[in-house]
Scaffold this active site. Structure first.
Site, PDB file in Angstrom:
ATOM      1  N   ALA A 189     -47.424  -2.594  -4.608  1.00 56.04           N
ATOM      2  CA  ALA A 189     -46.853  -2.041  -4.920  1.00 56.04           C
ATOM      3  C   ALA A 189     -45.614  -1.862  -3.839  1.00 56.04           C
ATOM      4  O   ALA A 189     -45.257  -2.575  -2.968  1.00 56.04           O
ATOM      5  CB  ALA A 189     -46.659  -0.807  -5.650  1.00 56.04           C
ATOM      6  N   ASP A 190     -43.954  -2.002  -4.368  1.00 54.42           N
ATOM      7  CA  ASP A 190     -43.196  -2.420  -3.720  1.00 54.42           C
ATOM      8  C   ASP A 190     -41.823  -1.015  -3.959  1.00 54.42           C
ATOM      9  O   ASP A 190     -41.855  -1.053  -5.504  1.00 54.42           O
ATOM     10  CB  ASP A 190     -42.614  -3.340  -2.874  1.00 54.42           C
ATOM     11  CG  ASP A 190     -41.639  -3.121  -1.850  1.00 54.42           C
ATOM     12  OD1 ASP A 190     -42.459  -3.259  -0.676  1.00 54.42           O
ATOM     13  OD2 ASP A 190     -40.529  -3.672  -1.936  1.00 54.42           O
ATOM     14  N   GLN A 191     -40.745  -0.673  -2.756  1.00 58.62           N
ATOM     15  CA  GLN A 191     -39.334  -0.548  -3.878  1.00 58.62           C
ATOM     16  C   GLN A 191     -38.806  -0.985  -3.476  1.00 58.62           C
ATOM     17  O   GLN A 191     -38.491  -1.110  -1.830  1.00 58.62           O
ATOM     18  CB  GLN A 191     -39.907   1.099  -3.126  1.00 58.62           C
ATOM     19  CG  GLN A 191     -38.952   2.562  -4.345  1.00 58.62           C
ATOM     20  CD  GLN A 191     -39.132   3.090  -3.640  1.00 58.62           C
ATOM     21  OE1 GLN A 191     -39.451   4.312  -2.926  1.00 58.62           O
ATOM     22  NE2 GLN A 191     -39.546   4.219  -4.646  1.00 58.62           N
TER      23      GLN A 191
END
Length: 202
Positions: free
Chosen positions: A78-80
């Site tokens: 996951a990344d933001q």
């Protein structure tokens, strides 16, 4: 009794406290194994500039990296990313940079792009990206200083210098987007994928 049907626990390629909390609250058996990748180098070498594409790329790279080390396992990356118009924000290096970010975001609407990917045996099986639009209220300098003083070192652990699940909630007047996107993991679409793989009892 557990709702997780996988032979082995899910692997989360992250040490994010918020992401671990989301999976644990959803009753998912998992272990956290962060991906040892150079995110900034990957981003720079990709030539990508769109924040949604950058988040998706990094989520995939994290999942693939850990997947290559854990054969047969389902790995979640996951990344933001945070974007204010054409400007991309990174985690602030310290209090001064956190203050600068808050001054730039105050009174503006910015976007949080959260991406998730699932890999197994070095192949991406699923990927999704969602967006939340965050309206930060106007902030005076004394308010910024009060917030930074109370939040402490936590401001350097999140892009934009805030955590909505904590003191960061005081900075906002409106939010358009789901809670999971804001915390950095598009959970509903991830759960739908896990159900499609018969990994969940519910």
């Amino acid at each position: 009794m557990t709702i997780w049907r996988g032979k082995d626990p899910l692997i989360l390629a992250s040490q994010s406290r918020a992401r671990k909390m989301l999976l644990a609250s959803a009753g998912i058996e998992f272990e956290a194994l962060p991906a040892d990748i150079d995110e900034r180098a990957i981003q720079e070498n990709s030539g990508l500039s769109a924040p949604a594409e950058i988040a998706s790329l990094l989520a995939r790279e994290k999942a693939l990296f850990v997947s290559s080390e854990r054969p047969g396992r389902f790995v979640v990356g996951a990344d933001q990313t945070l974007a204010l118009a054409d400007r991309l924000f990174s985690k602030p290096a310290g209090r001064d940079q956190a203050a600068e970010q808050l001054r730039a975001l105050a009174g503006q609407v910015h976007e949080l792009y959260s991406a998730v990917a699932v890999a197994q045996d070095g192949k991406i099986l699923f990927a999704d990206t969602s967006v939340a639009r965050m309206s930060m209220r106007p902030l005076r300098e004394d308010g910024i200083n009060a917030y930074l003083g109370q939040a402490g070192e936590a401001v350097t652990t999140s892009v934009g210098a805030y955590q909505l699940e904590g003191l960061g909630v005081h900075l906002f007047e409106r939010i358009d987007g789901d809670h999971f996107t804001i915390l950095g993991l598009p959970l509903l679409s991830l759960l739908a994928f896990l159900r499609s793989e018969n990994l969940l009892a519910i």
